[in-house]
Design a protein around this motif. Structure first.
Motif, PDB file in Angstrom:
ATOM      1  N   GLU A   1     -33.135 -30.137  -4.441  1.00  6.74           N
ATOM      2  CA  GLU A   1     -34.395 -29.440  -4.167  1.00  6.74           C
ATOM      3  C   GLU A   1     -34.164 -27.947  -4.346  1.00  6.74           C
ATOM      4  O   GLU A   1     -33.386 -27.338  -3.613  1.00  6.74           O
ATOM      5  CB  GLU A   1     -34.876 -29.736  -2.733  1.00  6.74           C
ATOM      6  CG  GLU A   1     -36.186 -29.025  -2.384  1.00  6.74           C
ATOM      7  CD  GLU A   1     -36.765 -29.428  -1.029  1.00  6.74           C
ATOM      8  OE1 GLU A   1     -36.000 -29.851  -0.139  1.00  6.74           O
ATOM      9  OE2 GLU A   1     -37.995 -29.298  -0.857  1.00  6.74           O
TER      10      GLU A   1
ATOM     11  N   HIS B   1     -30.931 -28.678  -0.445  1.00 13.44           N
ATOM     12  CA  HIS B   1     -31.413 -27.393  -0.962  1.00 13.44           C
ATOM     13  C   HIS B   1     -30.360 -26.723  -1.834  1.00 13.44           C
ATOM     14  O   HIS B   1     -29.276 -26.370  -1.357  1.00 13.44           O
ATOM     15  CB  HIS B   1     -31.728 -26.429   0.197  1.00 13.44           C
ATOM     16  CG  HIS B   1     -32.806 -26.902   1.105  1.00 13.44           C
ATOM     17  ND1 HIS B   1     -34.128 -26.913   0.738  1.00 13.44           N
ATOM     18  CD2 HIS B   1     -32.763 -27.378   2.365  1.00 13.44           C
ATOM     19  CE1 HIS B   1     -34.857 -27.369   1.752  1.00 13.44           C
ATOM     20  NE2 HIS B   1     -34.051 -27.670   2.748  1.00 13.44           N
TER      21      HIS B   1
ATOM     22  N   HIS C   1     -34.283 -34.105   8.009  1.00 10.66           N
ATOM     23  CA  HIS C   1     -33.172 -33.169   8.241  1.00 10.66           C
ATOM     24  C   HIS C   1     -32.419 -33.580   9.508  1.00 10.66           C
ATOM     25  O   HIS C   1     -31.207 -33.537   9.577  1.00 10.66           O
ATOM     26  CB  HIS C   1     -33.685 -31.747   8.473  1.00 10.66           C
ATOM     27  CG  HIS C   1     -34.194 -31.042   7.262  1.00 10.66           C
ATOM     28  ND1 HIS C   1     -35.346 -31.390   6.618  1.00 10.66           N
ATOM     29  CD2 HIS C   1     -33.701 -29.979   6.576  1.00 10.66           C
ATOM     30  CE1 HIS C   1     -35.547 -30.573   5.586  1.00 10.66           C
ATOM     31  NE2 HIS C   1     -34.556 -29.713   5.538  1.00 10.66           N
TER      32      HIS C   1
ATOM     33  N   ASP D   1     -38.275 -36.147   3.911  1.00 10.40           N
ATOM     34  CA  ASP D   1     -37.746 -34.788   4.091  1.00 10.40           C
ATOM     35  C   ASP D   1     -36.937 -34.733   5.382  1.00 10.40           C
ATOM     36  O   ASP D   1     -36.935 -33.721   6.087  1.00 10.40           O
ATOM     37  CB  ASP D   1     -38.880 -33.757   4.124  1.00 10.40           C
ATOM     38  CG  ASP D   1     -38.435 -32.371   3.651  1.00 10.40           C
ATOM     39  OD1 ASP D   1     -37.227 -32.195   3.382  1.00 10.40           O
ATOM     40  OD2 ASP D   1     -39.291 -31.481   3.559  1.00 10.40           O
TER      41      ASP D   1
ATOM     42  N   HIS E   1     -32.125 -34.718   3.396  1.00  6.47           N
ATOM     43  CA  HIS E   1     -31.132 -33.640   3.465  1.00  6.47           C
ATOM     44  C   HIS E   1     -29.896 -34.087   4.246  1.00  6.47           C
ATOM     45  O   HIS E   1     -30.003 -34.859   5.186  1.00  6.47           O
ATOM     46  CB  HIS E   1     -31.745 -32.398   4.109  1.00  6.47           C
ATOM     47  CG  HIS E   1     -32.826 -31.803   3.262  1.00  6.47           C
ATOM     48  ND1 HIS E   1     -32.551 -30.877   2.281  1.00  6.47           N
ATOM     49  CD2 HIS E   1     -34.154 -32.055   3.207  1.00  6.47           C
ATOM     50  CE1 HIS E   1     -33.697 -30.565   1.666  1.00  6.47           C
ATOM     51  NE2 HIS E   1     -34.678 -31.267   2.205  1.00  6.47           N
TER      52      HIS E   1
ATOM     53  N   HIS F   1     -36.600 -38.175  -0.430  1.00  6.28           N
ATOM     54  CA  HIS F   1     -36.445 -36.757  -0.055  1.00  6.28           C
ATOM     55  C   HIS F   1     -35.657 -36.688   1.256  1.00  6.28           C
ATOM     56  O   HIS F   1     -36.200 -36.933   2.325  1.00  6.28           O
ATOM     57  CB  HIS F   1     -37.831 -36.113   0.091  1.00  6.28           C
ATOM     58  CG  HIS F   1     -37.795 -34.625   0.229  1.00  6.28           C
ATOM     59  ND1 HIS F   1     -38.844 -33.813  -0.162  1.00  6.28           N
ATOM     60  CD2 HIS F   1     -36.849 -33.783   0.710  1.00  6.28           C
ATOM     61  CE1 HIS F   1     -38.539 -32.541   0.075  1.00  6.28           C
ATOM     62  NE2 HIS F   1     -37.331 -32.505   0.613  1.00  6.28           N
TER      63      HIS F   1
END
Ligand SMILES: [Zn+2]
Ligand SMILES: [Zn+2]
Length: 278
Positions: A64, A39, A246, A244, A9, A7
């Motif tokens: 996602e 996203h 970022h 996740d 970004h 996961h």
């Protein structure tokens, strides 16, 4: 240690690193299998795939999707094909809706007397425009002191410049991903702050729509890993996990982080990889 991180970004959505920069950092963090899950866009996948090949990392293409039918829920899709015409036009439509909504909110602000250069705001936002961009413009214009004041006074739900979003149910995103051959996984279940009695029937309905996995090892589930891990396996769902990542903000996970508590990380991640690659 071999670590998966499923996961992540990039600059294709709201991450700070390009796919190539991210892959370089993943290699340094000893991540051996990774997925990019921006996203509502597959824009970073081609560059990620090239960088993974170059550096000898295993790569699982992902995405996602933001939904907000019953609650604000994110659905991860693993094994998406980045040239899938149906998915591409779906994400294109989402982007159009998002831009249309922000322009409508910008118009409301202008009618309220604020001077805003909407074109410049759109251009500066790149791929994924959102309310924070309008909020930052209000701060820059000296109309409010902080982003959160902009939300409290104008942009928050029900506030004068607010325009609601088109609502998409999680089950829609799940069945769409499934129908395109991808593996749908419920992201960060701990962020749906509902009691288990409410989540369980939803989970059942989502499984009927095609949900195949649960993102147990996400930083927001810290402290509850055992509970979600047990639930996933009881329900016959794949167990997945990722940071996740970022940016370096401590509110988000750091590269390869969740694997520390994820004892069966390699088995679980490769099980997903095999299914998503069929
Ligand atoms: Zn999310
Ligand atoms: Zn995410």
């Amino acid at each position: 240690m071999r670590r998966p991180d499923l996961h992540l970004h990039t600059t294709a959505s709201d991450g700070i690193f390009s796919p190539a920069q991210l892959v370089q950092r993943l290699q340094r963090a000893d991540v051996t299998l990774f997925s990019i899950t921006d996203h509502d866009t597959m824009g970073g996948l081609e560059a990620a795939e090239e960088a993974a090949l170059l550096r000898g990392l295993a790569f699982l293409p992902g995405v996602e999707i933001s939904t907000e039918g019953e609650a604000e829920v994110h659905i991860l899709g693993y094994g998406v094909a980045r040239d899938d015409a149906v998915l591409l036009s779906f994400f294109e439509q989402m982007a159009k809706d998002r831009i249309g909504r922000i322009l409508a909110m910008g118009d409301k602000l202008k009618r309220m007397g604020f001077s805003l250069d909407l074109e410049r705001i759109m251009a500066s936002a790149g791929g994924s425009i959102g309310r924070p961009h309008l909020a930052r413009a209000l701060v820059a214009g000296g109309y409010v002191k902080t982003v959160s004041e902009a939300f409290d006074r104008y942009l928050g739900d029900g506030k004068p410049a607010y325009v609601p979003r088109e609502k998409m149910a999680a089950s829609y995103a799940i069945s769409l991903l499934k129908s395109r051959g991808a593996v749908p996984v419920l992201a960060h279940p701990g962020l749906i702050q509902w009691p288990m009695e409410r989540i369980l029937p939803l989970l059942k309905a989502w499984q009927e729509a095609g949900l195949m996995g649960l993102e147990v090892y996400h930083p927001s589930n810290r402290g509850d890993y055992a509970k979600w891990d047990r639930l996933a396996r009881q329900q016959g769902l794949l167990v997945t996990g990722g940071s996740d990542f970022h940016d370096e903000d401590p509110r988000h996970g750091q590269l390869g982080e969740t694997v520390q508590a994820w004892e069966s990380a390699c088995e679980d991640a490769w099980a997903l990889y095999r299914i998503a690659h069929r």
